[in-house]
Design an enzyme around this catalytic site. Structure first.
Site, short mmCIF file in Angstrom:
data_model
loop_
_atom_site.label_atom_id
_atom_site.label_comp_id
_atom_site.label_asym_id
_atom_site.label_seq_id
_atom_site.Cartn_x
_atom_site.Cartn_y
_atom_site.Cartn_z
N ASP A 105 0.87 -1.24 0.12
CA ASP A 105 0.01 -0.13 -0.02
C ASP A 105 0.92 1.18 -0.12
O ASP A 105 2.23 1.25 0.21
CB ASP A 105 -0.90 0.04 1.10
CG ASP A 105 -0.20 0.17 2.66
OD1 ASP A 105 0.80 -0.65 2.82
OD2 ASP A 105 -0.60 0.79 3.43
N GLU A 140 -0.04 -0.89 5.97
CA GLU A 140 1.04 -0.43 6.62
C GLU A 140 0.85 0.98 6.83
O GLU A 140 1.16 1.53 7.90
CB GLU A 140 2.45 -1.03 6.02
CG GLU A 140 3.54 -0.45 6.96
CD GLU A 140 4.07 0.89 6.95
OE1 GLU A 140 4.84 1.37 7.77
OE2 GLU A 140 3.53 1.55 5.86
#
Length: 509
Positions: A135, A200
């Site tokens: 991400d 994250e």
């Protein structure tokens, strides 16, 4: 003239023997490196570099921004693409469910899964678990990017695009290192597992619980865990052995029941914004010293060994000023700057919610404002204790103002710092891998930011953990024009391939 042979002196004999010994050592090292089979692998990586860059372009094109649930479908798409690549390498994939997250509006939203993967296993080999995330932070061209953030663009040897350095480039580099061994039909020297997440940048929700749930299964046979989610601090390669923790605070001051006209009510009421500014101004002084009692007192004293380590680190202060656009730092020496970035706590004020921040003028007295700040913590500091210290301090200051407004202090994030043992065998392997690929000894560095999963892995699994970065100091993670140099991307892939080999050469536990 006849040649007269001279009797060798003790000094000349010593020099001759020394040269001979050096030659033998060099030959041994060359034989070891050649014997490891790394030269053909490095050659393959060089030959495939354009293909590797093209794959990174395809990954960057997926805007896997995890900051809002509205874009989590792109995160899931990115996880699927990652899983497909691991399957191509022969990996077994599990999409582990990490539950749901309740949003501020009360809505319950299902979180993207976490990839747990494993390649073919040999019980005689050590097992390495590679952590990464796919991400990214939000990015828009209008934020100040020179290029489209989701179109990987190469300029002067640099690959610009959101996620190029943080963390799609490193994740792909690990996968390409595996591919290189397989393409040449060379046996991978270690067993490999992957844990790849897509949240994250939004706090890794659910990952801590998953680690605990799988500690006796997925992690049970893991010997080493490696994380490549940070950067060097210069052009010199580095191994990272510590990160700071993070305590994030909301300070809410609520006054009247609605916003008011400053011309009508200004000067006659206790304004929430005035209270808040006074509190924020009491947190840190002009030298960056935290004013909350008990914070600085908890910091462990600097040891002589640490001090020497800082002196040997390559770090150009003037170049760093230029790269960061800073005209003056709080401290004057390299050692002081690095110590205050890494091993001392810092407090940063991030913003005020509820205040008027749009262009133009608006003469309003806001009824409620929320200040946001964080304290980066270091070893010996505990988030729960920091929360108590900050809350007590702010409540005391607020009481002294005799304001009828309401104060509320909350700490939604409390991540602990992480420290590894630099004498751990995994650091030996990392050092040797850097020497093989880059021809230098790596710097041993810390990371001033927070990577909570490192401490989580350490506490829950008890495994050996290292951070092995390949990002450059000027990569601009989280910023406009994030990039990774082509050189770091390709040489980093070689580093990971060499790391596999060096881990296999460590004495087995």
């Amino acid at each position: 003239m006849p040649h007269i042979m001279q009797k060798p002196t003790r000094n000349s004999w010593s020099k001759t023997m020394a040269k001979l010994l050096i030659s033998i050592v060099v030959m041994q090292i060359s034989t070891e490196v050649s014997g490891s089979g790394l030269d053909p692998i490095f050659k393959y990586i060089d030959e495939q570099q354009n293909e590797f860059v093209q794959r990174l372009k395809e990954w960057v094109a997926i805007p896997s921004d995890s900051s809002e649930p509205q874009t989590w479908d792109k995160v899931v798409r990115m996880l699927n693409v990652t899983a497909d690549k691991i399957k191509m390498l022969g990996g077994n994939i599990e999409f582990a469910d990490v539950g749901s997250q309740r949003m501020s509006n009360g809505q319950l939203v299902h979180l993207p899964p976490v990839i747990l993967a494993e390649l073919k296993k040999d019980p005689k080999k050590p097992t390495l678990c590679i952590y990464g995330h796919v991400d990214v932070q939000p990015a828009k061209k209008e934020d100040g990017w020179t290029t489209d953030p989701y179109t990987l663009t190469e300029i002067n040897g640099n690959l610009y695009g959101r996620g190029a350095s943080d963390n799609k480039g490193p994740v792909l580099a690990w996968l390409h290192a595996v591919e290189a061994y397989q393409a040449l039909k060379q046996e991978i020297p270690v067993n490999i597992k992957f844990i790849i997440e897509g949240m994250e940048e939004a706090g890794s929700n659910g990952l801590d619980t998953l680690t605990e749930q799988r500690n006796m299964t997925f992690f049970s046979d893991v010997d080493y865990i490696v994380i490549s989610d940070n950067i060097w601090i210069s052009k010199k390669p580095a191994l990272t052995y510590a990160t700071r923790g993070n305590c994030f605070f909301f300070v809410e001051v609520e006054g009247q029941k609605q916003d008011m006209h400053s011309g009508v009510f200004g000067g006659s009421i206790h304004e929430a914004m005035t209270d808040l500014i006074a509190l924020l101004d009491s947190l840190v002084d002009s030298r960056g010293r935290i004013l909350v009692p008990g914070i600085n007192e908890a910091v462990a004293p600097l040891t002589e060994e640490e001090e020497k380590r800082y002196q040997g680190i390559e770090f150009d202060l003037e170049a760093h000023k230029k790269d960061s656009g800073v005209t003056k730092f709080l401290y004057d020496t390299k050692e002081e700057i690095l110590q205050h970035r890494w091993r001392y706590p810092s407090l940063s004020i991030h913003g005020i919610e509820g205040a008027f921040s749009d262009p133009g003028s608006k003469t309003v007295i806001p009824r409620k404002v929320i200040g946001k700040f964080s304290i980066r913590q270091v070893p010996n500091m505990d988030p729960s204790e920091v929360e108590k210290q900050v809350t007590k301090y702010l409540q005391k200051l607020f009481a002294e103002r005799n304001s009828p407004n309401q104060l509320k202090v909350t700490m939604p994030i409390g991540a602990k710092p992480w420290v590894a043992n630099v004498s751990d065998p995994q650091f030996v392997a990392g050092r040797r891998a850097v020497q093989t690929v880059f021809g230098v000894d790596p710097d041993l560095i810390c990371e001033g930011s927070t990577i909570p999963i490192a401490r989580n892995f350490q506490d829950v699994t008890g495994k050996s953990i290292i951070m092995l970065p390949i990002g450059g100091a000027d990569d601009g993670e989280h910023s406009q024009n994030e990039k990774m140099s082509r050189s770091n991307y390709i040489q980093g892939t070689k580093l990971f391939a060499a790391f596999f080999y060096e881990l296999s050469q460590l004495p087995q536990k």
